[in-house]
Scaffold this motif. Structure first.
Motif, short mmCIF file in Angstrom:
data_model
loop_
_atom_site.label_atom_id
_atom_site.label_comp_id
_atom_site.label_asym_id
_atom_site.label_seq_id
_atom_site.Cartn_x
_atom_site.Cartn_y
_atom_site.Cartn_z
N UNK A 1 28.26 39.10 59.26
CA UNK A 1 27.16 39.47 58.54
C UNK A 1 27.52 39.04 57.02
N UNK A 2 26.56 38.85 56.09
CA UNK A 2 26.70 38.68 54.69
C UNK A 2 26.90 39.88 54.06
N UNK A 3 27.35 39.84 52.91
CA UNK A 3 27.84 41.02 52.05
C UNK A 3 26.41 41.53 51.19
N UNK A 4 26.28 43.04 51.27
CA UNK A 4 25.28 43.58 50.27
C UNK A 4 25.66 44.47 49.57
N UNK A 5 25.69 44.45 48.40
CA UNK A 5 26.56 45.23 47.26
C UNK A 5 27.90 45.52 47.72
N UNK A 6 28.38 44.34 48.05
CA UNK A 6 29.88 44.50 48.57
C UNK A 6 30.36 44.51 49.92
N UNK A 7 31.31 44.54 50.29
CA UNK A 7 31.62 44.77 51.83
C UNK A 7 31.69 43.12 52.25
N UNK B 1 34.57 41.75 40.47
CA UNK B 1 33.40 41.97 39.45
C UNK B 1 32.99 40.74 39.38
N UNK B 2 31.81 40.68 38.53
CA UNK B 2 31.30 39.37 38.39
C UNK B 2 31.92 38.73 37.04
N UNK B 3 32.43 39.27 36.47
CA UNK B 3 33.08 38.58 35.12
C UNK B 3 34.35 39.68 34.81
N UNK C 1 27.22 45.63 37.58
CA UNK C 1 27.92 44.46 38.10
C UNK C 1 28.15 44.63 39.78
N UNK C 2 27.53 45.69 40.26
CA UNK C 2 27.31 45.67 41.62
C UNK C 2 26.35 44.72 42.12
N UNK C 3 26.43 43.49 42.30
CA UNK C 3 25.30 42.41 42.78
C UNK C 3 25.18 42.56 44.03
N UNK C 4 23.79 42.37 44.27
CA UNK C 4 23.17 42.48 45.84
C UNK C 4 24.22 41.58 46.77
#
Length: 406
Positions: A71-77, A99-101, A267-270
């Motif tokens: 399964x793809x990630x969602x807010x991490x994992x 982190x995104x940056x 920074x917690x990207x979907x």
């Protein structure tokens, strides 16, 4: 690095003097990137300069590093969690957070340490990334107070850390120090600086955006290097050719708090699976190659010095003389406009692009660029480098003569 250079003849009726600096930089960058993409030979092809098609093609190797039926990630994992676990293991730390940056990762790390130490002062170098490239983010966003240990073009010394006249909670060390020439201290100097910080009851954080390639200079594996610091930030695109992103590694308790602040900073990207997969590919493919890049950069640097000496240029400097990583600086005693134009013209006429980066003014009549050696550069012999220097030097001398006569 920025670009300022002569314009392509006939492209615009306005003279270079009539163009704004911004227009000149934009046009030169377009011409330089065009020459880079057409060049048959370069020392480095950084991923970020690739076309969209080339960048997307990177993920064709994703199945080699991760089960794409998961399964793809969602807010991490998912794949993001797998990347975090891999980075923690590579650095020998308890945990890591994606982190995104890097800017966000370091702000979060430093504010977390400030809360733990009770001191918002961060001791760092005047040429460090937060001081030069982040628009005072540490103070304006995170409420921290930077204290400059030194402004000298080298890493801070233990004596300077011990001699700071006010207390600080965290010492931040950028390894390597890019704006000083991708410089590293010796292993002994680094351990002494860390010990000096401990004596001041401060924690140590490594800005390790390019820490991956430091093992050759230090003669130590990554976990031993990272073990000197309480926390470490690493980048996934600067040396590993990923799409972007960074990781903060350190004690599990710190990383747990960092995840909370990552959320607060937005920074917690979907979903981050493309970036995470590209990072895993970089760790699998580029990380093992970095020591070879570093060693060959030393061959290239020596050949550059020999080539410029043979060309009879009045002065040229490779800095540092023996590169500490696979990247280093080259300084030439000409206006950056002239040097940049000659570099592009050489690439356009010969198909060989020795210098793919822009040229900055490093002082009156002094130009500076960054040289990077990656997989394409491994195919260059010292003779190849010297030949390319001769081609470039001939055009540079001609361009400088025209500029002097104008």
């Amino acid at each position: 690095m920025s670009d300022t250079a002569e314009q392509e003849p006939g492209r615009d009726e306005r003279t270079a003097e009539e163009l704004s600096d911004e227009e000149r930089r934009k046009r030169l960058r377009e011409r330089r990137i065009g020459a880079y993409r057409r060049a048959e030979r370069v020392l480095s092809r950084p991923g970020f300069l690739g076309t969209l098609r080339e960048r997307i093609a990177l993920l064709e190797r994703a199945a080699d590093v991760y089960d794409l039926d998961e399964a793809s990630d969602m807010y991490g994992g998912g794949v993001v969690g797998a990347l975090e676990e891999k980075v923690a293991g590579l650095l020998g730390k308890e945990a890591a957070a994606f982190f995104p940056t890097g800017t966000m990762a370091q702000q979060v790390a430093l504010r977390c340490w400030a809360a733990r130490t009770g001191n918002p002062a961060v001791a760092l170098h005047a040429l460090s990334h937060p001081e030069v490239h982040e628009r005072q983010a540490l103070s304006q966003v995170s409420g921290l107070r930077p204290i400059r240990v030194t402004g000298e073009p080298r890493l801070p010394t233990a004596a300077e850390v011990r001699g700071l006249d006010e207390p600080f909670g965290t010492l931040m060390l950028e390894l390597p120090l890019r704006d000083a020439g991708f410089l590293l201290p010796s292993w002994e100097e680094l351990t002494e600086v860390v010990e000096a910080a401990r004596e001041r009851e401060a924690v140590v954080h490594f800005d390790g955006a390019r820490l991956w390639e430091c093992t050759v200079r230090f003669g130590r594996p990554l976990p031993e290097i990272a073990d000197l610091a309480d926390s470490v930030y690493v980048s996934f695109y600067k040396s590993l050719a990923g799409y972007g992103g960074a990781a903060l590694a350190g004690p599990a308790e710190l990383i747990e708090e960092a995840r909370a602040w990552r959320h607060r900073y937005g920074g917690t990207v979907f979903q981050q699976f493309p970036t995470a997969l590209s990072a895993l590919i970089g760790l699998d493919e580029e990380l093992p190659r970095l020591p070879d890049y570093v060693r060959h950069a030393r061959v290239v640097a020596a050949a550059l010095r020999e080539g410029f000496a043979a060309a009879g240029l009045p002065w040229a400097r490779v800095h540092p003389g023996v590169p500490h990583t696979h990247e280093f600086q080259l300084w030439l005693p000409y206006d950056p406009d002239v040097v940049a134009g000659a570099a592009i013209r050489t690439a356009e006429e010969t198909g060989t692009m020795l210098f793919t980066g822009g040229w900055d003014a490093a002082g009156p009549g002094l130009a500076r660029t960054e040289v990077s050696v990656r997989s394409d550069g491994l195919r260059w012999t010292a003779d190849d480098v010297r030949t390319a220097v001769a081609e470039f030097a001939a055009r540079l001398t001609e361009a400088a003569g025209r500029a002097d006569g104008a």
